[in-house]
Structures are given as structure tokens and as C-alpha cells.
Design a protein around this motif. Structure first.
Motif, short mmCIF file in Angstrom:
data_model
loop_
_atom_site.label_atom_id
_atom_site.label_comp_id
_atom_site.label_asym_id
_atom_site.label_seq_id
_atom_site.Cartn_x
_atom_site.Cartn_y
_atom_site.Cartn_z
N SER A 111 -3.50 4.75 -2.21
CA SER A 111 -4.49 5.58 -1.53
C SER A 111 -4.39 7.03 -2.01
O SER A 111 -3.32 7.50 -2.37
CB SER A 111 -4.27 5.52 -0.02
OG SER A 111 -3.00 6.04 0.30
N SER A 112 -5.52 7.71 -1.99
CA SER A 112 -5.54 9.09 -2.47
C SER A 112 -5.21 10.07 -1.36
O SER A 112 -5.14 9.72 -0.18
CB SER A 112 -6.91 9.41 -3.06
OG SER A 112 -7.91 9.20 -2.09
N GLN B 281 0.86 5.73 -0.94
CA GLN B 281 0.06 6.92 -1.22
C GLN B 281 0.21 7.32 -2.67
O GLN B 281 1.20 6.97 -3.33
CB GLN B 281 0.49 8.07 -0.31
CG GLN B 281 0.13 7.87 1.14
CD GLN B 281 0.41 9.11 1.97
OE1 GLN B 281 1.36 9.84 1.69
NE2 GLN B 281 -0.41 9.34 2.98
N LEU C 47 0.86 -1.19 0.00
CA LEU C 47 0.00 0.00 0.00
C LEU C 47 0.89 1.24 0.00
O LEU C 47 1.81 1.36 0.83
CB LEU C 47 -0.89 0.00 1.23
CG LEU C 47 -1.70 1.27 1.50
CD1 LEU C 47 -2.73 1.50 0.40
CD2 LEU C 47 -2.37 1.20 2.87
N THR D 271 -4.56 0.77 -8.52
CA THR D 271 -4.84 -0.29 -7.55
C THR D 271 -5.36 -1.54 -8.25
O THR D 271 -6.20 -1.46 -9.13
CB THR D 271 -5.87 0.21 -6.52
OG1 THR D 271 -5.29 1.25 -5.75
CG2 THR D 271 -6.31 -0.92 -5.59
N PRO E 264 -4.44 6.30 -7.66
CA PRO E 264 -5.42 5.37 -7.07
C PRO E 264 -5.97 4.37 -8.07
O PRO E 264 -6.23 3.21 -7.72
CB PRO E 264 -6.51 6.31 -6.55
CG PRO E 264 -5.77 7.56 -6.21
CD PRO E 264 -4.71 7.69 -7.28
N ALA F 254 -1.96 -1.43 -3.85
CA ALA F 254 -3.03 -0.51 -3.51
C ALA F 254 -2.47 0.90 -3.37
O ALA F 254 -1.42 1.09 -2.75
CB ALA F 254 -3.72 -0.94 -2.21
#
Length: 121
Positions: free
Chosen positions: A120-121, A13, A11, A91, A88, A118
Motif C-alpha cells: 500500500s502507498s 506499507q 500486506l 503488488t 506499490p 500487496a
């Protein structure tokens, strides 16, 4: 038949990077063209990038051009997918696939289990 194993998912950003690795269990990837595909629920699996068995040619899907780089290590043991400036919408589950030589983008016969990436926003 070779068994492909992916690693390096995670994961991050938006704007970050991930490096995925694909290796064959117990042997080299010599003689195999290797591709990375992305699977997102509800969407068709899409080709992210590929590299020919001899290392002389690479291909990138439009969404990865300029951001993703596929490469083979000098020992022929692994193929990497470096993904930068992630969004994003990147993902998904990233699958490594291989075929002996190269017969076309739809002729990959060996598949890994996938690595989750993944963003993330």
C-alpha cells in the motif's frame, strides 16, 4: 514431480519488507533450480529472481536488483525471497517454480499456487 508450496505473502506499507518461502511438499528441493515469478492482472508474468540447483548462481529481474534477495536454506528444504524497500508496483501474486537442473528461464515445469503480496502507498 514435486509439489511446490509458497508462504509468507501479505500486506505491507511502501518501504516495508516481505519474506516469501517456497518448499516442496514432503521432499527436499535438492537438484532443482528454483525461481520466483510475479503475476499481475493484465501483464505478462515476469521473472523476479532465480537460484540454480547447486546454489552457485542467482539471477534478478531489473526491478528487484538491490532490493530482493533469493536464497536456499542449508538443508535444501526451502528457497526464500526476501523483498525489501517494497513499492506499490511490487503488488502481485508471487509464484514459485522449479526445474530439474537448469535448462533455461522458460523451462520451469513445477509451479506453486502463488502467494499474494500487496504493497500500500
Amino acid at each position: 514431480q514435486i509439489q511446490l508450496v509458497e508462504s509468507g505473502g501479505g500486506l505491507v506499507q511502501a518501504g516495508g519488507s516481505l519474506r516469501l518461502s517456497c518448499a516442496a511438499s514432503g521432499r527436499s528441493l535438492g537438484g532443482y533450480s528454483i525461481a520466483w515469478f510475479r503475476q499481475v492482472p493484465g501483464k505478462e508474468r515476469e521473472l523476479v529472481a532465480s537460484v540454480l540447483w547447486n546454489g552457485d548462481g542467482t539471477f534478478y529481474g531489473d526491478f528487484g536488483k538491490g532490493r530482493f534477495t533469493i536464497s536456499r536454506d542449508g538443508a535444501g528444504r526451502s528457497v526464500y525471497l526476501q523483498m525489501n524497500s517494497l513499492k506499490p508496483e511490487d503488488t502481485g501474486v508471487y509464484l514459485c517454480a522449479g526445474q530439474v537442473g537448469y535448462s533455461g528461464p522458460n523451462r520451469y515445469t513445477n509451479w506453486g499456487q502463488g502467494a499474494q503480496g500487496a504493497v500500500s502507498s
